[in-house]
Design a protein around this motif. Structure first.
Motif, PDB file in Angstrom:
ATOM      1  N   ARG A   9     -29.180  30.137 -78.581  1.00 48.56           N
ATOM      2  CA  ARG A   9     -29.037  30.033 -77.131  1.00 48.56           C
ATOM      3  C   ARG A   9     -27.613  29.682 -76.752  1.00 48.56           C
ATOM      4  O   ARG A   9     -27.025  28.786 -77.345  1.00 48.56           O
ATOM      5  CB  ARG A   9     -29.912  28.889 -76.616  1.00 48.56           C
ATOM      6  N   TYR A  22     -28.028  18.034 -64.764  1.00 51.88           N
ATOM      7  CA  TYR A  22     -29.035  18.471 -63.799  1.00 51.88           C
ATOM      8  C   TYR A  22     -28.678  17.801 -62.466  1.00 51.88           C
ATOM      9  O   TYR A  22     -27.842  16.908 -62.421  1.00 51.88           O
ATOM     10  CB  TYR A  22     -30.435  18.070 -64.283  1.00 51.88           C
ATOM     11  N   GLY A 455     -34.394  27.848 -68.079  1.00 53.60           N
ATOM     12  CA  GLY A 455     -35.032  27.516 -69.337  1.00 53.60           C
ATOM     13  C   GLY A 455     -35.531  28.752 -70.057  1.00 53.60           C
ATOM     14  O   GLY A 455     -35.664  28.776 -71.272  1.00 53.60           O
ATOM     15  N   HIS A 593     -44.844  31.134 -76.767  1.00 55.50           N
ATOM     16  CA  HIS A 593     -45.416  29.812 -77.041  1.00 55.50           C
ATOM     17  C   HIS A 593     -45.566  28.992 -75.759  1.00 55.50           C
ATOM     18  O   HIS A 593     -46.573  28.319 -75.554  1.00 55.50           O
ATOM     19  CB  HIS A 593     -44.522  29.036 -78.009  1.00 55.50           C
ATOM     20  N   ALA A 597     -48.974  27.523 -74.012  1.00 56.60           N
ATOM     21  CA  ALA A 597     -49.212  26.120 -73.655  1.00 56.60           C
ATOM     22  C   ALA A 597     -49.682  26.001 -72.207  1.00 56.60           C
ATOM     23  O   ALA A 597     -50.652  25.295 -71.908  1.00 56.60           O
ATOM     24  CB  ALA A 597     -47.935  25.300 -73.864  1.00 56.60           C
TER      25      ALA A 597
ATOM     26  N   GLN B  97     -35.481  25.086 -74.313  1.00 55.44           N
ATOM     27  CA  GLN B  97     -35.486  26.009 -73.170  1.00 55.44           C
ATOM     28  C   GLN B  97     -34.763  25.358 -72.001  1.00 55.44           C
ATOM     29  O   GLN B  97     -33.544  25.352 -71.976  1.00 55.44           O
ATOM     30  CB  GLN B  97     -36.903  26.478 -72.851  1.00 55.44           C
ATOM     31  N   CYS B  98     -35.501  24.764 -71.053  1.00 57.75           N
ATOM     32  CA  CYS B  98     -34.777  24.180 -69.916  1.00 57.75           C
ATOM     33  C   CYS B  98     -33.984  22.955 -70.330  1.00 57.75           C
ATOM     34  O   CYS B  98     -33.042  22.562 -69.667  1.00 57.75           O
ATOM     35  CB  CYS B  98     -35.726  23.837 -68.772  1.00 57.75           C
ATOM     36  N   PHE B 100     -34.721  19.781 -70.395  1.00 59.71           N
ATOM     37  CA  PHE B 100     -34.901  18.481 -69.744  1.00 59.71           C
ATOM     38  C   PHE B 100     -35.596  17.461 -70.651  1.00 59.71           C
ATOM     39  O   PHE B 100     -35.316  16.277 -70.593  1.00 59.71           O
ATOM     40  CB  PHE B 100     -35.669  18.648 -68.436  1.00 59.71           C
ATOM     41  N   CYS B 101     -36.500  17.939 -71.471  1.00 55.22           N
ATOM     42  CA  CYS B 101     -37.236  17.034 -72.359  1.00 55.22           C
ATOM     43  C   CYS B 101     -36.492  16.774 -73.655  1.00 55.22           C
ATOM     44  O   CYS B 101     -36.896  15.925 -74.440  1.00 55.22           O
ATOM     45  CB  CYS B 101     -38.587  17.647 -72.717  1.00 55.22           C
ATOM     46  N   ILE B 132     -43.511  15.108 -73.572  1.00 52.32           N
ATOM     47  CA  ILE B 132     -44.030  16.316 -72.942  1.00 52.32           C
ATOM     48  C   ILE B 132     -42.914  17.328 -72.749  1.00 52.32           C
ATOM     49  O   ILE B 132     -41.832  16.996 -72.258  1.00 52.32           O
ATOM     50  CB  ILE B 132     -44.708  15.980 -71.604  1.00 52.32           C
ATOM     51  N   ARG B 134     -42.669  21.160 -71.023  1.00 50.01           N
ATOM     52  CA  ARG B 134     -43.451  22.133 -70.271  1.00 50.01           C
ATOM     53  C   ARG B 134     -43.032  23.562 -70.596  1.00 50.01           C
ATOM     54  O   ARG B 134     -43.675  24.500 -70.149  1.00 50.01           O
ATOM     55  CB  ARG B 134     -43.276  21.842 -68.774  1.00 50.01           C
ATOM     56  N   CYS B 135     -41.948  23.710 -71.355  1.00 48.63           N
ATOM     57  CA  CYS B 135     -41.415  25.065 -71.566  1.00 48.63           C
ATOM     58  C   CYS B 135     -41.792  25.694 -72.891  1.00 48.63           C
ATOM     59  O   CYS B 135     -42.107  26.874 -72.948  1.00 48.63           O
ATOM     60  CB  CYS B 135     -39.892  25.049 -71.515  1.00 48.63           C
ATOM     61  N   THR B 136     -41.680  24.954 -73.970  1.00 48.43           N
ATOM     62  CA  THR B 136     -41.593  25.592 -75.286  1.00 48.43           C
ATOM     63  C   THR B 136     -42.922  25.800 -75.992  1.00 48.43           C
ATOM     64  O   THR B 136     -42.971  26.543 -76.971  1.00 48.43           O
ATOM     65  CB  THR B 136     -40.743  24.734 -76.245  1.00 48.43           C
ATOM     66  N   GLY B 137     -43.963  25.103 -75.577  1.00 47.57           N
ATOM     67  CA  GLY B 137     -45.206  25.171 -76.344  1.00 47.57           C
ATOM     68  C   GLY B 137     -45.090  24.486 -77.700  1.00 47.57           C
ATOM     69  O   GLY B 137     -45.974  24.615 -78.540  1.00 47.57           O
ATOM     70  N   TYR B 138     -43.995  23.774 -77.910  1.00 44.39           N
ATOM     71  CA  TYR B 138     -43.777  22.857 -79.034  1.00 44.39           C
ATOM     72  C   TYR B 138     -43.604  23.483 -80.418  1.00 44.39           C
ATOM     73  O   TYR B 138     -43.134  22.819 -81.340  1.00 44.39           O
ATOM     74  CB  TYR B 138     -44.905  21.809 -79.141  1.00 44.39           C
TER      75      TYR B 138
END
Ligand code: FES
Ligand code: FES
Lengths: 693, 154
Positions: A9, A22, A455, A593, A597, B97-98, B100-101, B132, B134-138
């Motif tokens: 990325r 952010y 993202g 993925h 989720a 991804q984003c 933030f986490c 948590i 919310r983007c990657t599905g872990y």
């Protein structure tokens, strides 16, 4: 750089080490902090608001401070601040500004609001008057009314709210200096916001600047909603002529921002000799009190029907209702997760009724190239559903799964399409995307697009497309967060259109730039969207090619249902995807993925209920989304099916990955329990109820 | 009031109150914004920091609990060699991804390495389930962690 190269990325490092900024991370010395005063009732009128006196450091901004009190979305029915009429709980009345956050809260705690309250409408069934209906659509194929059938198989399917729960809350900063209004923030659609600001402030185009900041997830939640915030903050910044910052707290974000529309879908299948002759479908959604994007969500839900299947006689009706519930809006999938759950569960239930395997049963109805879609458009592209089914059977070792299925285990499948880009002629008629590539004198190539990285990997994928086409290292690409002073309107970052549509335009621009790369001067190449000729659409009759091209998914879910607690464990999930040709496989894998989720959450965890217009699940502790331990073992693969108009053959990917997951899980839970399950999410308490029946 | 503690190895004094959250102090007083606020109720892990080497959700820690203690944030940890291994693994696997986490995830991975000696799938997933995303599905985060463990431990 070559399109097949494996790359990392482009925005990864700063997000890992925490240096990415952010909106909440931007440090400002002199700033007004804003908080929103909201209605405490769902319907009625504000008779009076008593603001405390003796707070010289606090400023109130309300409907009097805006040039035109309308938020331009598709229509303009939503006010920036309601002057009196309240239509949902949490509707903004004013912004309270202060330099000291504690003073703002102290001030707000003393505000007294007197209402005249009316009875609200909180259920679709209570929408009986014409004004309670936002929109109604109907389309037909064949003739459903004169079928000779043996039997009607009818079921009603329902889905609840879903919250995007992007990890970064909504937030924006506005300033008004030198007659320029600048809005920075977390967003998907800089130009939606800009257009809303032109409308609400009356300022001319060249005095409004919108800049996206690093966005911590969006999923549709930052599509239309930020336009409201931007208009409010514009009013504030123009009033105080200083910088104003509005950052939601989490509870406020969950309670007052858009959600996935709750839905009800009634499907009647007309059957003869075990065959489906026709389907009569009614798809209904709860839009909340303002129209927002509800019409478009309704359309995508309708136009994605009848999914992967060729049904000769079809009637599809859709209705969107106006209630006093929370404002529903965009969320990854955009109406399709609801209608595809209904259709797929219906197909499973039909397969069950006829004691057929759910994959074999579906194969009989798979659409093929050249067939007419439900909206009577010709499927021009190659459709590989049968090959996908074969691949899915191999990947999941399906026969083995069936043979070794133990008690309380269930296996479910789903097949869904997802149209890339805007519905029908939307790309040509409304969006009219433009992109620019600028080669500077240092031979760096700037991507000038309004597409945001949120993202999903836009920066990586679009940079890769351009670098590969120009055959230059990706490091030579510059792709800054969009700033409307610098980039043209390449459309919103929505509808899985980024790679396919914006990437396609960038690809063409790069082809044109390539022979000029040795020219030492600065060169700018502009490309405008051109609609493919064979894609014909009539928005009035809803007839023709509803989408530019479809992507497809085939999913198998394996669940275990605890016979005592009724808890559902989704253990395995297999997926085969046709997204044309993946431009970057690592990015696609992440999208798959992530979609799994969110789809899993939608199917079996994320319950959000509303009572009298107030959401009952309003925090991370009461609204559970999947954590690592909840995830199934995922095995996924894709088949290549190049799309002529897509860059390197790419089609849409982002939303598709979510849509098929909940249906497969629901089918698996049905298989494990033997119950007929027609409502999402499926929670243990629902299974207990079924067991007690 | 003045509250002395150690921040990323340096002695510091915060001008704040006992009830102020550690999260706000590191972010607002010291400008260390890698520590994020996701939920502000101890449920998401975006705000994880080490407090005297113990992993804590800084949104749940009042400054009264920080007096004289050692605080390590992502900015401090990012200077270590082990951070480099984790960063590389997250990059290579496409685990971000984003984003933030992610700083919180990194702190949780480091905690896993510091506190565990065996790394079964169950232990990894259990210890990462306070975070948590919310983007990657872990899955790619999990794969990155496996790589880190291979490189660091084995
Ligand atoms: S912000 Fe602290 S746990 Fe979520
Ligand atoms: S990468 Fe977006 S929340 Fe994890």
């Amino acid at each position: 750089m070559n399109i097949h190269d494996k790359i990392n990325r482009v925005d990864g490092i700063s997000k890992i080490n925490g240096s990415a900024k952010y909106i909440e991370d931007i440090h400002l010395d002199e700033v007004f902090h804003a908080r929103t005063l909201r209605s405490g009732i769902a319907k009625g009128r504000v008779k009076s608001i008593d603001y405390p006196v003796d707070y010289e450091d606090i400023i109130v901004v309300d409907s009097h401070d805006i040039h035109k009190n309308e938020v331009l979305m598709i229509t303009t029915d939503m006010p920036v601040f309601t002057p009196s009429e309240v239509t949902y709980v949490g509707e903004p009345l004013s912004l309270i500004l202060g330099k000291d956050k504690h003073r703002v809260i102290e001030f707000m705690n003393q505000i007294k609001i007197v209402y005249e309250e009316d009875e609200g409408i909180f259920a679709m069934d209570a929408c009986t008057k014409a004004e309670d209906i936002f929109s109604e659509y109907v389309y037909e194929k064949g003739n459903i009314h004169e079928l000779e059938y043996d039997e009607i198989f009818e079921k009603v399917y329902e889905t609840g709210y879903q919250e995007q729960l992007y990890m970064e809350k909504q937030g924006m900063i506005a300033s008004y200096d030198d007659h320029i209004l600048t809005i920075q923030g977390s967003m998907q659609c800089p130009y939606y916001i800009k257009n809303a600001l032109i409308h609400a402030t009356g300022l001319p185009d060249h005095r409004i600047r919108v800049i996206q900041t690093t966005t911590g997830g969006a999923f549709g939640g930052k599509e239309e909603y930020p336009s409201l915030l931007a208009c409010q903050l514009a009013a504030a910044a123009m009033k105080v002529r200083q910088t104003v910052s509005l950052i939601f707290d989490r509870r406020e974000d969950i309670l007052t921002t858009t959600k996935r529309h709750p839905s009800r879908t009634t499907i009647k299948s007309y059957l003869k000799d075990d065959k489906i002759l026709g389907m009569d479908i009614l798809y209904e959604i709860d839009g909340g009190s303002y129209r927002g994007l509800t019409d478009v969500v309704l359309q995508r839900g309708l136009l994605t029907l009848t999914g992967c299947y060729k049904i000769d006689h079809v009637q599809v009706k859709g209705k969107a209702y106006r209630t006093n519930n929370i404002f529903s809006g965009a969320f990854r999938g955009f109406g399709a997760p609801q209608s595809m759950f209904a259709l797929e569960q219906h197909m499973n239930q039909l397969a069950k009724k006829f004691k057929e395997d759910p994959i074999s049963y579906r194969r009989k109805y798979f659409v093929q190239q050249g067939d007419l879609s439900a909206t009577s458009g010709v499927f021009h592209e190659k459709i590989l559903l049968n090959q996908m089914a074969d691949a899915l059977i191999r990947l999941s070792e399906y026969d083995d799964l069936l043979a070794k299925k133990e008690k309380n285990m269930g296996i479910g499948v789903s097949f869904v399409p997802h149209g890339g880009g805007f519905t029908g002629d939307g790309e040509a008629a409304h969006i009219k995307a433009q992109v620019k590539l600028k080669k500077d004198t240092l031979n760096r190539v700037h991507l000038l697009v309004s597409t945001v990285e949120m993202g999903q990997g836009a920066k990586t994928v679009l940079s890769k497309i351009v670098a590969s086409t120009l055959e230059i290292p990706i490091e030579q690409i510059v792709y800054d967060d969009p700033d409307t002073f610098k980039v043209p309107d390449s459309g919103p970052t929505v509808a899985s259109r980024t790679t396919m549509v914006v990437g396609g335009l960038l690809y063409k621009a790069a082809l044109e730039l390539k022979p000029l790369m040795n020219n030492p001067a600065e060169i700018v190449i502009t490309k405008n969207y051109v609609h493919p000729e064979e894609i014909v659409w009539n928005q009035k009759s809803l007839k023709g090619n509803a989408y530019l091209a479809y992507s497809w998914s085939a999913v198998v879910a394996v669940v275990y249902v605890d016979p005592i607690t009724w808890e559902i464990d989704c253990q395995k999930l297999y997926g085969i995807y046709d997204v044309g040709v993946p431009v970057d496989e690592k990015t696609l894998l992440g999208q798959v993925h992530g979609g799994v989720a969110q789809g899993l959450g939608y199917g079996m965890m994320e319950k959000m209920e509303s009572e009298q217009g107030i959401l009952q699940h309003n925090s991370f502790s009461s609204y559970a989304v999947p954590v690592m331990a909840d995830m199934p073992k995922m095995e996924v693969d894709w088949i290549f099916n190049p799309y002529r108009e897509g860059p390197y053959g790419a089609k849409a990917a982002g939303e598709l990955t979510l849509v098929g997951v909940a249906p497969a899980i629901a089918a698996a839970v049905e298989d494990a329990t033997g119950f007929d399950l027609c409502r999402l999410p499926i929670m243990p308490e629902d299974l207990v109820k079924e067991a007690e029946k | 009031m003045k509250i002395p503690f150690q921040l990323n190895g340096e002695p510091v004094v915060a001008e704040t109150t006992y009830s102020m959250r550690l999260l706000d102090v590191v972010r607002n007083e010291f400008g260390l914004t890698g520590t994020k606020e996701g939920c502000s109720e101890g449920e998401c892990g975006a705000c994880l920091v080490f407090l005297d080497n113990k992993l804590v959700n800084s949104c749940m820690v009042p400054m009264s609990h920080v007096v004289g203690k050692k605080v390590e944030t992502i900015e401090g940890f990012a200077k270590s060699e082990r951070y480099q291994v984790i960063e590389q693994a997250f990059q290579n696997h496409g685990a971000v991804q984003c984003g933030f986490c992610i700083p919180g995830m990194i702190m949780a991975v480091e905690n896993l390495l510091r506190t565990q000696t065996v790394f079964t799938e169950e232990i990894i997933k259990e210890s990462m389930s306070g975070n948590i995303c919310r983007c990657t599905g872990y899955q790619l985060i999990y794969d990155a962690i496996k790589t880190v463990i291979q490189e660091v431990v084995e």
